[in-house]
Structure formats: structure tokens, C-alpha cells
Scaffold this active site. Structure first.
Site, mmCIF file in Angstrom:
data_model
loop_
_atom_site.group_PDB
_atom_site.id
_atom_site.type_symbol
_atom_site.label_atom_id
_atom_site.label_comp_id
_atom_site.label_asym_id
_atom_site.label_seq_id
_atom_site.Cartn_x
_atom_site.Cartn_y
_atom_site.Cartn_z
ATOM 1 C CB THR A 73 31.721 33.487 28.041
ATOM 2 O OG1 THR A 73 32.162 33.444 30.098
ATOM 3 C CG2 THR A 73 32.762 32.769 28.411
ATOM 4 C CG ASN A 156 36.458 36.107 39.941
ATOM 5 O OD1 ASN A 156 37.865 36.506 39.389
ATOM 6 N ND2 ASN A 156 36.090 34.811 40.123
ATOM 7 C CD GLN A 184 33.048 39.711 39.989
ATOM 8 O OE1 GLN A 184 32.202 40.623 41.609
ATOM 9 N NE2 GLN A 184 32.095 38.743 39.735
ATOM 10 C CG HIS A 206 25.678 37.938 34.996
ATOM 11 N ND1 HIS A 206 25.057 36.964 36.256
ATOM 12 C CD2 HIS A 206 26.045 37.302 34.551
ATOM 13 C CE1 HIS A 206 27.055 35.851 36.524
ATOM 14 N NE2 HIS A 206 27.407 36.412 34.905
ATOM 15 C CB CYS A 331 32.884 26.037 38.984
ATOM 16 S SG CYS A 331 33.245 24.617 39.276
#
Ligand code: PLP
Length: 388
Positions: A73, A156, A184, A206, A331
């Protein structure tokens, strides 16, 4: 009796791999700051630079072109900038074209004002529409600055491989910049920044078995870079200031190195397990709709709709059976929202869809447990048309 938990949500986050865990622990015990010139500092710096080489190797890039960030992000917010520098010369980007199925980290447009962000539509099959992109770029007003295009390599939610290299050719023909979210795709597809013809790639630790909260922006060259998002002490060659999160970065590096080991064998096993899963699902519920079946997908993802089962209800039902899966993307609020990917594919988002994603430690026993739960949950759906 406690039920066995089965983790089938690797696209949300992958469990920490043993190699990454050991590397994190080693780095946590180092006292030095990588910017210090004494022995302790130099030892930390050596670890940092080793991790940089490992992450670069994952995407076929040069180590000196990796900028570590707090995650994908942040990397997206760093690179989606209307202001770049070519060496010392400022360069302005007029408009961002971002695919309708990007992760919100990119879809939000980074540092571009909303009125300078244009969405690239996708086809009903869930693939970025290159004809639409060609038309958008043909209409781009160069007087405002260069175009920038962001297309992910793998979605994703669906796992569908996107035509990022083809999109890169289109944007480069107009002199623009190409950003590829490879979050991804990493560990699931071979990635080479030059073959993709990307100017920048985004990766996240991650999703490949490294710790959470670390990622990287990888550039094709060294000269053209975005205006920094975080300024200060000048770490990461001034592109991202702040003392590096060494333990997380070193864990990321170890995960990247592990992702390149037995690449084909691992993905072939995952593909075999997914084929078993999807065959079993179709036998248990002939009306199950598996999205993207006719498209090229990475081996680990199944995105499906069970008519008559709301995504939210389905997710809870599987959870009660001990299966962790997801209703579209994870989310932050934990709420199940409507899938923007289904909407972009012109499907009724009310249909709802569930995502099962596998990983390197998924076993045949896991698939057996998922199929047993699936059969149970599919069997107790209300027949179509019956009032809720
Ligand atoms: N891009 C894609 C395709 C993702 O799946 C994710 C995470 O869900 C991100 C970006 C954001 O990554 P991070 O959690 O490292 O900020």
C-alpha cells in the site's frame, strides 16, 4: 472437541514461513542501525543489503532498484504520484489510468487528485480490456503531462492473470509510465521486470510467507523516481526515509528466496490440489459457478458463487466448519462488502462470491475437509425462488 482449523486464505495473508521466521529472529538480535558506520551498524547493513538482493531476484531486478516500504500500500502511494524526477529534472504525470479490478491500494489513485484518475474497464471474463485502454490513451491530452497506467499482474480475488506486459507496450508507445502490482503474482508466476516492460513493480512480504508490514517498490532504472512520500534522514537513497524495519525486511528477503526454491514443483502440487477441489465442488453442487475458469489463472485461487448462498452467510458457515476462507478481498473493517471485481466483470455483486486460496503447506487432507464442509453447506441452501 475442538475442530481442526484449515487455513485457505493465503491471498489475504500467507502464514509466516519457517525460513522467514528464523531470519526475523536473527535480525531482531542485531543491535546495530544499518546507517551506523561501526561494526554493529555494518552487520545490520549487510543483512539489509542481502535482503535487497533476495527481493530483487524474485522479480528479476537489480538490487539497487529495490526501495523497501511498509507494504504494498505504501509502495503504491509512493509511485502513484503526479510528480516525478528524472535525475534533477522534474517530470509531471498528467493522468493515472487504473484498472477497475485493482486492489484499493492502487484504485484509490495514490497522490493523484480524483479528477485525474480514469478507470480502465475489464471484460466480463475479468480481464483488463486492452482495446479500452488503447482508446483511453489515444484520447490522452499530452499537454497535461505524461500518462501513467497501473495494471495488476494477478487479480487477488479471481486469480486471473492480467495482460500487464501488453498494457505496458501500449503506454510506452505514448511515452508514459507503467506500474505493475505483482503482489499476488509473486511466488506464483515467474516475474521479470524487463520482460514485463514495467517501469515499477510493487511487491508485498506477507503474501509470500514473510512478515506483515513490509513491501517494496522496485524500479526498472535508477534515474526516474517519484517524489518521496516520507522524507527525513535519507534512508533508501532518499526515496523512503526512516530507519529500516530490519527484522521485517530480512524476513521478506528470506521469504523471497524460499519462493524461488522448487518453484515449478510447488505450483504444480498446488494446481493439482485446486483441481481436486474444483472437481469435488462441481460434483457436490452442479450449479456452482467458478469464476475465471476459461482464463489463465494462478494455480492457487478459486473464486466461486454458490447460487442461493450469500457471501457473508457462506463465509460464516465455512468458518463454523473450521475453514478460513474469504468473501472477496479481506477488508480492514472485517465487514463483507460487495466485490468491486464482480461489479467490474458486469456480474451482479449481490450474487456474492467466496474465495479459497491455497499455499505451499496445503495438503490433500485440507482439501478433504473443505469439500466435506462445502457439501454440507451447499446441501442446506434454500431452493431457488424460495423466500428467505
Ligand atoms: N495489491 C494486492 C493485489 C493485494 O492483494 C494487496 C493485499 O491484499 C495489496 C496490494 C496491499 O498489500 P499490503 O497489505 O502489503 O499493503
Amino acid at each position: 472437541m475442538a475442530i481442526t482449523r484449515t487455513y485457505m486464505d493465503w491471498n489475504a495473508t500467507a502464514p509466516l514461513s519457517t525460513a522467514a521466521r528464523e531470519a526475523v529472529l536473527r535480525a531482531l538480535d542485531l543491535p546495530g542501525n544499518p546507517s551506523s558506520v561501526h561494526g554493529e551498524g555494518r552487520a545490520a547493513k549487510t543483512m539489509l543489503e542481502n535482503a535487497r538482493r533476495q527481493v530483487a531476484a524474485l522479480v528479476g531486478a537489480e538490487a539497487s532498484h529495490v526501495v523497501f516500504t511498509s507494504g504494498a500500500t505504501e509502495a503504491a502511494n509512493l509511485v502513484l504520484s503526479p510528480v516525478f524526477r528524472m535525475g534533477r529534472t522534474p517530470l509531471s504525470i498528467g493522468r493515472l489510468y487504473v484498472s477497475a479490478i485493482e486492489h484499493p491500494a492502487l484504485r484509490e489513485g495514490g497522490r493523484f487528485p480524483k479528477d485525474r484518475v480514469t478507470e480502465i474497464p475489464v471484460t466480463g471474463a475479468g480481464v483488463v480490456d486492452l482495446n479500452a485502454l488503447r482508446d483511453l490513451l489515444a484520447g490522452h491530452d499530452a499537454a497535461d503531462g505524461l500518462p501513467m497506467v497501473a495494471v495488476m499482474l494477478v487479480n487477488n480475488e479471481t486469480g486471473i492473470v492480467q495482460p500487464a506486459a501488453e498494457a505496458a507496450r501500449l503506454v510506452h508507445a505514448r511515452g508514459g509510465l507503467m506500474i505493475v502490482d505483482a503482489v499476488q503474482a509473486a511466488s506464483r508466476l515467474p516475474i521479470d521486470i524487463a520482460a514485463l516492460d514495467a517501469d515499477f513493480l510493487i511487491v508485498s512480504s506477507h503474501k509470500i510467507g514473510g512478515p506483515k508490514g513490509v513491501g517494496a517498490l522496485v524500479s526498472r532504472g535508477e534515474v526516474l523516481m517519484p517524489k518521496p512520500l516520507i522524507q527525513g534522514g535519507g534512508q533508501e537513497k532518499g526515496h523512503r526515509s526512516g530507519t529500516e524495519n530490519l527484522a521485517a525486511i530480512v524476513g521478506f528477503g528470506a521469504a523471497a528466496a524460499a519462493a524461488l526454491e522448487d518453484f515449478s514443483g510447488r505450483n504444480a502440487t498446488i494446481g493439482r490440489l485446486r483441481a481436486r477441489l474444483e472437481d469435488g465442488m462441481r460434483i457436490a453442487a452442479s450449479d456452482v459457478l467458478i469464476h475465471g475458469l476459461d482464463e489463465t489463472r494462478v494455480a492457487n485461487t478459486t473464486f466461486f458463487t454458490l447460487p442461493g448462498l450469500k457471501a457473508e452467510t457462506g463465509q460464516i458457515a465455512f468458518d463454523l466448519e473450521g475453514i478460513a476462507l474469504s468473501a472477496g478481498a479481506a477488508c480492514s473493517s472485517g465487514k463483507v462488502g460487495e466485490s468491486h471485481v464482480l461489479t467490474a466483470m458486469s456480474k451482479d455483486p449481490k450474487l456474492g462470491a467466496l474465495r479459497i486460496s491455497l499455499g505451499p503447506t496445503t495438503t490433500d487432507d485440507d482439501i478433504d475437509r473443505v469439500l466435506a464442509a462445502f457439501q454440507k453447506i451447499a446441501g442446506r441452501r434454500r431452493p431457488a425462488g424460495e423466500a428467505a
